[in-house]
Design an enzyme around this catalytic site. Sequence first.
Site, PDB file in Angstrom:
ATOM      1  N   ASP A 108      29.387  -2.014  33.372  1.00 48.47           N
ATOM      2  CA  ASP A 108      30.590  -2.852  33.346  1.00 48.47           C
ATOM      3  C   ASP A 108      31.833  -2.047  33.680  1.00 48.47           C
ATOM      4  OD1 ASP A 108      28.902  -4.835  32.618  1.00 48.47           O
ATOM      5  OD2 ASP A 108      29.879  -5.325  30.729  1.00 48.47           O
ATOM      6  N   CYS A 153      23.877   0.121  28.046  1.00 47.30           N
ATOM      7  CA  CYS A 153      25.096  -0.574  28.435  1.00 47.30           C
ATOM      8  C   CYS A 153      25.112  -2.006  27.897  1.00 47.30           C
ATOM      9  CB  CYS A 153      25.257  -0.548  29.952  1.00 47.30           C
ATOM     10  SG  CYS A 153      26.978  -0.769  30.506  1.00 47.30           S
ATOM     11  N   ASP A 154      26.259  -2.651  28.025  1.00 46.35           N
ATOM     12  CA  ASP A 154      26.556  -3.875  27.276  1.00 46.35           C
ATOM     13  C   ASP A 154      25.475  -4.948  27.308  1.00 46.35           C
ATOM     14  OD1 ASP A 154      28.915  -2.540  26.991  1.00 46.35           O
ATOM     15  OD2 ASP A 154      30.178  -4.086  27.847  1.00 46.35           O
ATOM     16  N   LYS A 155      24.944  -5.267  28.496  1.00 46.06           N
ATOM     17  CA  LYS A 155      24.025  -6.403  28.605  1.00 46.06           C
ATOM     18  C   LYS A 155      22.596  -6.032  28.273  1.00 46.06           C
ATOM     19  CE  LYS A 155      27.697  -8.407  29.776  1.00 46.06           C
ATOM     20  NZ  LYS A 155      28.486  -7.162  29.758  1.00 46.06           N
ATOM     21  N   SER A 171      36.613  -7.590  27.936  1.00 44.97           N
ATOM     22  CA  SER A 171      35.849  -6.422  27.537  1.00 44.97           C
ATOM     23  C   SER A 171      35.983  -6.237  26.030  1.00 44.97           C
ATOM     24  CB  SER A 171      36.393  -5.187  28.254  1.00 44.97           C
ATOM     25  OG  SER A 171      35.962  -4.000  27.617  1.00 44.97           O
TER      26      SER A 171
END
Length: 530
Positions: free
Chosen positions: A112, A153-155, A503
């Site tokens: 991201d 990471c985020d996802k 974010s």
Amino acid sequence: MGGRRTNTASVYHRSWLGERLTECLLERWLMADNHRSKVVTHGLQRSPNRALLRAVGFADHDFGKPIVGVANAHSTITPCNIGIGALASRVEAALQEAGAMPQVFGTITVSDGIAMGTPGMKYSLVSREVIADSIETVCNGQSMDGIVAIGGCDKNMPGAMIAIARLNIPAIFVYGGTIKPGHYLGRDLTIVSVFEAVGQRIAQKIGEEELLEIERRACPGAGSCGGMYTANTMSSIFEAMGMSLPYSSTMAAEDAEKAESAAQSAQVLMRAITRHTLPRDILTRRAFENGLAVLMALGGSTNAVLHLPAIAHAAGVSLTLADVEAFSRRVPVLCDLKPSGRYVATDLHRAGGIPQVMKMLLAHGLLDGDALTVTGQTLAETLKDVPEEPRGDQDVIRPWRRPVYPHGHLAILQGNLAEEGAVAKTSGVTVSRIVGPARVFDSEELCMEAILQRRIRPGDVVVIRYEGPRGGPGMREMLSPTAALVGQGLGDSVGLVTDGRFSGGTYGMVVGHVAPEAAVGGAIGTCPAP
């Protein structure tokens, strides 16, 4: 006629015994550690299947062992994921030692931070579904008996948990770990420091050399973004929900304890396979409520409002915006964490981590201690040795009587602009109301152009539309404009409203997720553009 007489009672007895024996055999089959993979490894017709498995390391004695997937998002695309390969190897070795046959496979990731502010960000939220689909596809396609999912990471986190909930086979999540903070001029740096420094440079608050030094020092190594941004928020929620080991969600990616925790996770999963503990035994309504409580206590990311309902849907649990609002009203923010606070995830870890936060919530009736965890213990059993109040030699986790905020930091809004709801993040906000002219932009790029040219003034309300799930498409995060405004010193005097999302590093007077979005005829699309 002298035919043989039949004892009817005896026939019925034999019939009952046969049925019961069949039931017992079926039960034993279903409860076997390898009951799913048996369809691949057992029987005359599976000789070709076994031949292929022999080529990847199976021997005669391995075909009775459970086959466990090690789904991991290792890549060199982002610092969040560069350490995951080593964790996957550690998990693989621990599974073999515990009597399983691990099969390692990869899934995707999108950074991201690297995609932020570019058309590439349109793929970020979509990647969650690709991750979920890929893990589900491999585990069901290969008839796996269990799954260790490793993400950074985020996802990666919500994608893996959606798959775990759908599959409903024994599973555990291993977080790749947080990055350590960078340092410059006596202050801790995160990636958000760089986004904000861009705004400071535009406003001529810092020079070009200082911006370059912040850029050079902000990300010193492996791990996910260091504040209580989306990755650390979701990993902490998963620990609170019982799907990860205690303390694992705030460990640094580069520390030895992270690899040790990964190996322990493999051992715990093997016990879950033997007990036949399934994710939906853990991912109950009470687990999601515990996750919401911890989200509020941490001051976590608005993206949790997108991810938790998606995971709940996959698990067959109802979770609505009203539930988020209810917990925001009840639960105080206990932790002083970036982006709006002072500390990073490694500071939280040293202060007692998520178990300390959970024990405080439990002691005040805001956590369900009877919720089951992947270890087989309840949350109350897991937390029994954790003190009810944080240590006095730190101020990352505040005492209950002195919270950062007396209520949660996420507000669910509804009104003429957001008939179906919107999400506001109130942490770090010094004023709660702003009235001013709407500065309307039909894309993030157009808004950033205005910010870079310093055309946004105190008292303005910036509206960014056509950035929703359909309008974007992809619902990009608005970190670049929000951080640039903060860097210019406008965080308390300029509001921002969008049908996109934010974010985990965003804070200030911001409202996102406005629904209906502009692209489907929402009221936000009717504001006159400049």
